[in-house]
Design a protein around this motif. Structure first.
Motif, PDB file in Angstrom:
ATOM      1  N   PHE A 187      29.833  37.233  57.539  1.00 58.21           N
ATOM      2  CA  PHE A 187      30.848  36.123  57.768  1.00 58.21           C
ATOM      3  C   PHE A 187      32.333  36.857  57.780  1.00 58.21           C
ATOM      4  O   PHE A 187      32.664  37.923  57.072  1.00 58.21           O
ATOM      5  CB  PHE A 187      30.832  35.491  56.287  1.00 58.21           C
ATOM      6  CG  PHE A 187      29.683  34.691  56.260  1.00 58.21           C
ATOM      7  CD1 PHE A 187      29.297  33.323  56.838  1.00 58.21           C
ATOM      8  CD2 PHE A 187      28.577  35.302  55.841  1.00 58.21           C
ATOM      9  CE1 PHE A 187      28.053  32.861  56.630  1.00 58.21           C
ATOM     10  CE2 PHE A 187      27.268  34.821  55.620  1.00 58.21           C
ATOM     11  CZ  PHE A 187      27.055  33.574  56.153  1.00 58.21           C
ATOM     12  N   GLU A 188      33.087  36.465  58.702  1.00 54.09           N
ATOM     13  CA  GLU A 188      34.423  36.949  59.194  1.00 54.09           C
ATOM     14  C   GLU A 188      35.490  36.286  58.151  1.00 54.09           C
ATOM     15  O   GLU A 188      35.527  35.192  57.885  1.00 54.09           O
ATOM     16  CB  GLU A 188      34.705  36.704  60.507  1.00 54.09           C
ATOM     17  CG  GLU A 188      35.938  37.248  60.897  1.00 54.09           C
ATOM     18  CD  GLU A 188      36.539  36.966  62.381  1.00 54.09           C
ATOM     19  OE1 GLU A 188      37.576  37.312  62.841  1.00 54.09           O
ATOM     20  OE2 GLU A 188      35.697  35.860  62.893  1.00 54.09           O
ATOM     21  N   TYR A 189      36.153  37.073  57.681  1.00 52.93           N
ATOM     22  CA  TYR A 189      37.491  36.628  57.092  1.00 52.93           C
ATOM     23  C   TYR A 189      38.780  37.391  57.845  1.00 52.93           C
ATOM     24  O   TYR A 189      38.870  38.316  58.555  1.00 52.93           O
ATOM     25  CB  TYR A 189      37.666  37.340  55.709  1.00 52.93           C
ATOM     26  CG  TYR A 189      36.661  36.638  54.710  1.00 52.93           C
ATOM     27  CD1 TYR A 189      37.035  35.637  54.207  1.00 52.93           C
ATOM     28  CD2 TYR A 189      35.211  36.906  54.936  1.00 52.93           C
ATOM     29  CE1 TYR A 189      35.903  34.814  53.197  1.00 52.93           C
ATOM     30  CE2 TYR A 189      34.471  36.218  54.118  1.00 52.93           C
ATOM     31  CZ  TYR A 189      34.887  35.041  53.334  1.00 52.93           C
ATOM     32  OH  TYR A 189      33.830  34.583  52.596  1.00 52.93           O
ATOM     33  N   GLU A 190      39.859  36.474  57.847  1.00 52.84           N
ATOM     34  CA  GLU A 190      41.043  36.859  58.368  1.00 52.84           C
ATOM     35  C   GLU A 190      41.882  38.224  57.828  1.00 52.84           C
ATOM     36  O   GLU A 190      42.463  38.784  58.682  1.00 52.84           O
ATOM     37  CB  GLU A 190      42.113  35.814  58.548  1.00 52.84           C
ATOM     38  CG  GLU A 190      41.669  34.413  59.295  1.00 52.84           C
ATOM     39  CD  GLU A 190      42.431  33.400  59.437  1.00 52.84           C
ATOM     40  OE1 GLU A 190      43.766  33.473  58.801  1.00 52.84           O
ATOM     41  OE2 GLU A 190      42.250  32.379  60.077  1.00 52.84           O
ATOM     42  N   THR A 191      41.672  38.466  56.522  1.00 49.35           N
ATOM     43  CA  THR A 191      42.682  39.298  56.013  1.00 49.35           C
ATOM     44  C   THR A 191      41.742  40.092  55.241  1.00 49.35           C
ATOM     45  O   THR A 191      40.492  39.672  54.558  1.00 49.35           O
ATOM     46  CB  THR A 191      43.902  38.896  55.193  1.00 49.35           C
ATOM     47  OG1 THR A 191      43.211  38.411  54.048  1.00 49.35           O
ATOM     48  CG2 THR A 191      44.745  37.879  56.061  1.00 49.35           C
ATOM     49  N   ALA A 192      41.859  41.483  55.083  1.00 50.45           N
ATOM     50  CA  ALA A 192      41.157  42.215  54.101  1.00 50.45           C
ATOM     51  C   ALA A 192      41.336  41.918  52.704  1.00 50.45           C
ATOM     52  O   ALA A 192      40.349  42.277  51.908  1.00 50.45           O
ATOM     53  CB  ALA A 192      41.724  43.844  54.204  1.00 50.45           C
ATOM     54  N   GLU A 193      42.406  41.453  52.325  1.00 50.01           N
ATOM     55  CA  GLU A 193      42.533  40.668  51.024  1.00 50.01           C
ATOM     56  C   GLU A 193      41.679  39.798  50.424  1.00 50.01           C
ATOM     57  O   GLU A 193      41.242  39.606  49.410  1.00 50.01           O
ATOM     58  CB  GLU A 193      44.178  40.352  50.879  1.00 50.01           C
ATOM     59  CG  GLU A 193      45.155  41.549  50.675  1.00 50.01           C
ATOM     60  CD  GLU A 193      45.446  41.876  52.217  1.00 50.01           C
ATOM     61  OE1 GLU A 193      46.275  42.965  52.124  1.00 50.01           O
ATOM     62  OE2 GLU A 193      45.101  41.374  53.156  1.00 50.01           O
ATOM     63  N   GLU A 194      41.495  38.792  51.537  1.00 51.64           N
ATOM     64  CA  GLU A 194      40.533  38.027  51.505  1.00 51.64           C
ATOM     65  C   GLU A 194      38.977  38.329  51.140  1.00 51.64           C
ATOM     66  O   GLU A 194      38.221  37.706  50.101  1.00 51.64           O
ATOM     67  CB  GLU A 194      40.537  36.897  52.580  1.00 51.64           C
ATOM     68  CG  GLU A 194      41.878  35.976  52.738  1.00 51.64           C
ATOM     69  CD  GLU A 194      41.669  35.088  54.056  1.00 51.64           C
ATOM     70  OE1 GLU A 194      41.507  33.682  53.794  1.00 51.64           O
ATOM     71  OE2 GLU A 194      41.571  35.499  54.811  1.00 51.64           O
ATOM     72  N   LEU A 195      38.520  39.197  51.940  1.00 47.50           N
ATOM     73  CA  LEU A 195      37.263  39.934  51.855  1.00 47.50           C
ATOM     74  C   LEU A 195      37.022  40.546  50.466  1.00 47.50           C
ATOM     75  O   LEU A 195      36.236  40.376  49.902  1.00 47.50           O
ATOM     76  CB  LEU A 195      36.842  40.544  52.837  1.00 47.50           C
ATOM     77  CG  LEU A 195      35.407  41.002  53.115  1.00 47.50           C
ATOM     78  CD1 LEU A 195      34.484  39.944  53.301  1.00 47.50           C
ATOM     79  CD2 LEU A 195      35.297  41.908  54.337  1.00 47.50           C
ATOM     80  N   GLU A 196      38.164  41.198  50.112  1.00 46.64           N
ATOM     81  CA  GLU A 196      38.257  41.948  48.839  1.00 46.64           C
ATOM     82  C   GLU A 196      37.894  41.173  47.740  1.00 46.64           C
ATOM     83  O   GLU A 196      37.194  41.583  46.925  1.00 46.64           O
ATOM     84  CB  GLU A 196      39.599  42.693  48.759  1.00 46.64           C
ATOM     85  CG  GLU A 196      39.463  43.523  47.235  1.00 46.64           C
ATOM     86  CD  GLU A 196      40.930  44.210  47.059  1.00 46.64           C
ATOM     87  OE1 GLU A 196      40.945  45.307  46.469  1.00 46.64           O
ATOM     88  OE2 GLU A 196      41.978  43.539  47.492  1.00 46.64           O
ATOM     89  N   LYS A 197      38.578  39.891  47.630  1.00 40.55           N
ATOM     90  CA  LYS A 197      38.465  38.958  46.623  1.00 40.55           C
ATOM     91  C   LYS A 197      37.073  38.499  46.518  1.00 40.55           C
ATOM     92  O   LYS A 197      36.574  38.172  45.364  1.00 40.55           O
ATOM     93  CB  LYS A 197      39.594  37.861  46.747  1.00 40.55           C
ATOM     94  CG  LYS A 197      40.913  38.206  46.479  1.00 40.55           C
ATOM     95  CD  LYS A 197      41.953  37.072  46.832  1.00 40.55           C
ATOM     96  CE  LYS A 197      43.286  37.555  46.410  1.00 40.55           C
ATOM     97  NZ  LYS A 197      44.281  36.282  46.452  1.00 40.55           N
ATOM     98  N   VAL A 198      36.345  38.129  47.704  1.00 40.45           N
ATOM     99  CA  VAL A 198      35.155  37.701  47.797  1.00 40.45           C
ATOM    100  C   VAL A 198      34.214  38.431  47.101  1.00 40.45           C
ATOM    101  O   VAL A 198      33.187  38.454  46.152  1.00 40.45           O
ATOM    102  CB  VAL A 198      34.777  37.206  48.976  1.00 40.45           C
ATOM    103  CG1 VAL A 198      33.073  36.930  49.285  1.00 40.45           C
ATOM    104  CG2 VAL A 198      35.308  36.088  49.499  1.00 40.45           C
ATOM    105  N   PHE A 199      34.162  39.901  47.523  1.00 43.30           N
ATOM    106  CA  PHE A 199      33.339  40.855  46.940  1.00 43.30           C
ATOM    107  C   PHE A 199      33.612  41.250  45.503  1.00 43.30           C
ATOM    108  O   PHE A 199      32.496  41.491  44.874  1.00 43.30           O
ATOM    109  CB  PHE A 199      33.646  42.133  47.600  1.00 43.30           C
ATOM    110  CG  PHE A 199      32.877  42.442  48.821  1.00 43.30           C
ATOM    111  CD1 PHE A 199      31.600  43.478  48.863  1.00 43.30           C
ATOM    112  CD2 PHE A 199      32.941  41.846  50.164  1.00 43.30           C
ATOM    113  CE1 PHE A 199      30.696  43.628  49.661  1.00 43.30           C
ATOM    114  CE2 PHE A 199      32.389  42.133  51.359  1.00 43.30           C
ATOM    115  CZ  PHE A 199      31.091  42.837  50.994  1.00 43.30           C
TER     116      PHE A 199
END
Length: 412
Positions: free
Chosen positions: A33-45
């Protein structure tokens, strides 16, 4: 979702609404699943934001099926798996490590029995098997190394029935969770949470799906067990999740590292199948009872085993636990393995294959198939004899099913 709705209605309700108003859910057949920013994906992980990152850990299609299973079992959460065996393995491995022990009733599906006897042993975990219906044996088998008790709602193919509420009481007296395989009865016939069960597992490939078109499994936490009071070191890092500690351990450790996740497409098929569960189970049960009565009156049959027969030793307990329903599985014996094969080969409607819980009537000779690797003594313990035939009764006309077996038996 409101608990005020009846079971049949809850099967058709969904918490999610498709953005286009479609009645059926979308299939998210994607691995990531794609996220617009690295910060968003970091928070999900990091678990600081909700979202999906990789289907091995979570997927919207899988999540919808998980929500449905959670709802039907009145649980607090569920995870979908690639198969029933994956559900069993995940549920148990989340709670044990080398040096631990478990207690299990001995009336188990062949794959489960082999997993507990062989695979867990290879990993340093000992399974202490007890006679499923003997309560005192559970008490005697528990020791300081025991981490859980495991049973099935109904033995397969032995069809013996444990007193689940009393076994749950024993487990909780010792601070242990009770894991129950509810595949054969489904939440429509048996509400495990009300009987003290802590974790429910299913092979959703069977009655939940109904159409035999996908392999799958599910693990449901009923919310009965207080994980915060568990002294199991494997849960230590997850106690911060409170009542969801076990589910967090499953998803963030077992699922992430071992990968027993379901296919999104299979979850979609299971979502479609489960909607007719109540209708199907009523027909499975009524047909099975009629067929059992026919076998009971047929001189060619050496013995029929079905809890719905009043002569069955588990009839009263089954009636109480399963609301006067007795499931869609039965067994019968003829004179020998040769005669069993002849009956199976003469059937015209019933299908000879390794499955149960489908729309169609299915038969199998357990001793030469599912249990063929076990010793003769192990087969006897599990209720498997050379002359035994297992029948998963379908939803065809009961009259046609009976006539099919009648013409096959006449050939003996």
């Amino acid at each position: 979702m409101s608990r005020e709705y009846q079971f049949e209605t809850r099967l058709l309700l969904s918490n999610n609404r498709n953005e286009y108003g479609a009645v059926n859910r979308a299939i998210y057949q994607t691995n990531a699943f794609e996220y617009e920013t690295a910060e968003e994906l970091e928070k999900v992980f990091a678990g600081q934001a909700q979202g999906y990152n990789y289907t091995r850990v979570g997927n919207p299609s899988n999540n919808e099926f998980e929500e449905k299973m959670k709802e039907l079992e009145n649980g607090i959460g569920a995870l979908s798996t690639a198969s029933g065996m994956a559900a069993i393995a995940a549920a148990v491995l989340a709670l044990v490590e080398a040096g631990d022990e478990i207690v299990a009733g001995n009336s188990l599906f062949g794959g489960t029995y082999s997993f507990f006897k062989d695979n867990l042993k290879d990993w340093g975990v000992k399974c202490n098997f007890v006679e499923t219906t003997e309560l005192e044996q559970y008490q005697q088998a528990i020791n300081p190394k025991t981490k859980l008790i495991y049973i099935e709602t109904v033995g397969n193919p032995k069809l013996d029935i444990p007193n689940i509420k009393k076994i749950a009481e024993i487990a909780h007296q010792h601070g242990l969770p009770l894991i129950l395989d509810n595949t054969l009865m489904t939440p429509y016939l048996f509400q495990a949470k009300e009987y003290g069960v802590d974790v429910v597992v299913h092979s959703t490939s069977k009655f939940i799906n109904g159409s035999s078109n996908s392999i799958g499994g599910a693990v449901v936490d009923t919310g009965n067990f207080n994980w915060a009071e568990s002294d199991n070191p494997l849960l230590a890092d997850y106690l911060k999740f409170g009542p969801f500690a076990y589910l967090a351990r499953l998803r963030q450790d077992i699922f992430r590292n071992l990968g027993p996740c379901a296919s999104p497409f299979n979850s979609y098929l299971n979502n479609l199948g489960v909607e007719t569960l109540a209708l199907r189970m009523e027909k499975h049960c009524s047909n099975a009872l009629e067929l059992a009565r026919f076998f009971d009156s047929n001189s060619a049959i050496k013995g029929v085993n079905y809890p719905g027969l009043k002569s069955n030793p588990y009839h009263q307990l089954a009636a109480e636990q399963f609301n006067n329903h007795f499931g869609g599985l039965l067994t019968f014996e003829v004179g020998s393995k040769k005669e069993a094969f002849k009956v199976i080969n003469e059937l015209k409607i019933a299908k000879n294959l390794s499955n149960l819980g489908g729309l169609r009537t299915l038969v199998i000779h357990p001793a030469s198939t599912i249990y063929h690797k076990l010793s003769e003594s192990e087969k006897r313990v599990l209720g498997v004899t050379p002359a035994l035939i297992r029948v998963s009764v379908g939803i065809e006309s009961a009259r046609d099913i009976i006539e099919d077996f009648s013409q096959a038996l006449e050939k003996l």
